[in-house]
Enzyme design. Structure first.
Site, mmCIF file in Angstrom:
data_model
loop_
_atom_site.group_PDB
_atom_site.id
_atom_site.type_symbol
_atom_site.label_atom_id
_atom_site.label_comp_id
_atom_site.label_asym_id
_atom_site.label_seq_id
_atom_site.Cartn_x
_atom_site.Cartn_y
_atom_site.Cartn_z
ATOM 1 N N GLU A 214 -0.876 7.556 -6.283
ATOM 2 C CA GLU A 214 -1.230 6.713 -7.412
ATOM 3 C C GLU A 214 -2.702 6.764 -7.800
ATOM 4 O O GLU A 214 -3.061 6.363 -8.913
ATOM 5 C CB GLU A 214 -0.845 5.260 -7.134
ATOM 6 C CG GLU A 214 -1.717 4.587 -6.102
ATOM 7 C CD GLU A 214 -1.390 3.106 -5.948
ATOM 8 O OE1 GLU A 214 -0.900 2.497 -6.905
ATOM 9 O OE2 GLU A 214 -1.631 2.566 -4.875
ATOM 10 N N HIS B 120 1.036 -0.380 -10.230
ATOM 11 C CA HIS B 120 0.174 -1.268 -9.442
ATOM 12 C C HIS B 120 -0.130 -2.553 -10.229
ATOM 13 O O HIS B 120 -1.286 -2.969 -10.335
ATOM 14 C CB HIS B 120 -1.133 -0.549 -9.088
ATOM 15 C CG HIS B 120 -1.750 -1.063 -7.813
ATOM 16 N ND1 HIS B 120 -2.075 -0.243 -6.754
ATOM 17 C CD2 HIS B 120 -2.097 -2.304 -7.428
ATOM 18 C CE1 HIS B 120 -2.609 -0.962 -5.785
ATOM 19 N NE2 HIS B 120 -2.620 -2.222 -6.174
ATOM 20 N N ARG C 239 0.854 -1.183 0.000
ATOM 21 C CA ARG C 239 0.000 0.000 0.000
ATOM 22 C C ARG C 239 0.891 1.234 0.000
ATOM 23 O O ARG C 239 1.858 1.318 0.760
ATOM 24 C CB ARG C 239 -0.922 0.017 1.224
ATOM 25 C CG ARG C 239 -1.999 -1.055 1.203
ATOM 26 C CD ARG C 239 -3.052 -0.768 0.132
ATOM 27 N NE ARG C 239 -4.048 -1.821 0.043
ATOM 28 C CZ ARG C 239 -3.983 -2.842 -0.793
ATOM 29 N NH1 ARG C 239 -2.940 -2.950 -1.605
ATOM 30 N NH2 ARG C 239 -4.940 -3.749 -0.843
#
Length: 331
Positions: free
Chosen positions: A263, A295, A234
């Site tokens: 992000e 990601h 995270r």
């Protein structure tokens, strides 16, 4: 059961359509738009919505889902920190997630980042494309014989620990709960001891009030000089401004990030024609020893199929009013 599927990419619909045949009682409508307060009303007439890690499922969104009769929020991911669980519970809306789909997919990407930034593969690729075959700026270090510090030893962290062990690294780990699999070849230590002794630190923690910004200037200064830091968990585990300062102070040999605090507006989007003003991402990318990916740690064929299967299984469990460990509740 009717499910409204938000933020659909082609690979999402392809993977879900492949497993939908084995769930004849479920119908899905795919939307390209993401779930947010302004789009929640589109779920009128649906039993459930399916959202992803970057969807906005806060208080206002959950309230609007309740207003249109939605009783189930399906998260096709492990993370749920973007969901207002208290509001969902108050309206009797169940939240089910996919806690484990392919731990190896994320762990392998974490090692890919570690190897890539160590051997400067991002720079080497660009150099060779420009017919520059010199080795300047490409010096790396051996991982064999070095110490890998794994922060968080759930399924993904344990898979990463095994990979590091296979590379001939000494494995040390930190977690509130010790995993017997990791203890077979690694040792649990305090977080401070891990920070002080690791040549490679890989983060595999959930984002909670206790873990938010766990990597900050104070913890960075406890690390060994020339450490490699990897985060595939995270973004908010790392305080980005402090990370930038640590990079500028030459604390890190390399940094590999698949997630980062900024992000949410970038992830899975093509922003190649945008000017990223005041961008933390742009600042990080200006450093030669930093690699950032979008990601994509979860992004393998096997993981996408597992996500689809578990998500639809969760929907059927909801229909049967059954209990499941995949349900997210307020602790």
């Amino acid at each position: 059961m009717r499910i409204l599927f938000y933020d659909t990419k082609k690979y999402d619909s392809d993977s879900f359509d492949k497993v939908l045949e084995s769930h004849p009682g479920i119908k899905i409508k795919y939307l390209k738009t993401d779930l947010a307060p302004v789009t929640a009303s589109l779920a009128a007439g649906y039993d459930a919505v399916c959202a992803f890690v970057n969807s906005e499922v806060g208080k206002e969104t959950v309230e609007k889902l309740h207003e249109v009769g939605v009783k189930l929020i399906l998260m096709r991911c492990a993370g749920f920190n973007n969901v207002d669980l208290e509001t969902a519970e108050s309206y009797g809306i169940r939240v089910l997630r996919v806690p484990g789909y392919s731990p190896e997919a994320v762990a392998e990407h974490a090692m890919a980042l570690a190897l890539g930034v160590n051997r400067r593969l991002h720079k080497a690729y660009v150099k060779v494309r420009e017919n520059d075959f010199s080795l300047s700026g490409l010096m790396g270090v051996n991982f064999h014989g070095k110490t890998a510090g794994i922060v968080g030893t759930g399924k993904i962290g344990a898979a990463m620990a095994k990979i590091c062990h296979g590379f001939g690294m000494k494995v040390i780990a930190y977690d509130v709960y010790e995993n017997p699999e990791v203890k077979e070849f690694g040792a649990y230590v305090s977080l401070d001891e891990l920070l002080a002794n690791s040549d490679l630190i890989s983060l595999h923690c959930p984002l909670t009030d206790n873990t938010r910004h766990m990597i900050n200037m104070k913890s960075i200064r406890k690390m060994k000089d020339r450490v490699i830091l990897v985060n595939t968990s995270r973004g908010a585990l790392v305080k980005t401004d402090d990370l930038v300062e640590g990079i500028r102070e030459r604390k890190f040999f390399g940094v590999g990030l698949d997630v980062y605090e900024e992000e949410s507006t970038n992830v899975f989007e093509d922003r190649s024609n945008d000017i990223l003003e005041h961008s933390t991402t742009a600042r990080l990318l200006s450093f030669p020893n930093v690699m950032i990916t979008s990601h994509q740690g979860f992004f393998t064929e096997e993981a996408l199929r597992a996500i689809a299967e578990i998500t639809l299984d969760n929907a059927e469990i909801f229909e049967k009013r059954a209990d499941t460990p995949n349900e997210v509740k307020i602790q």
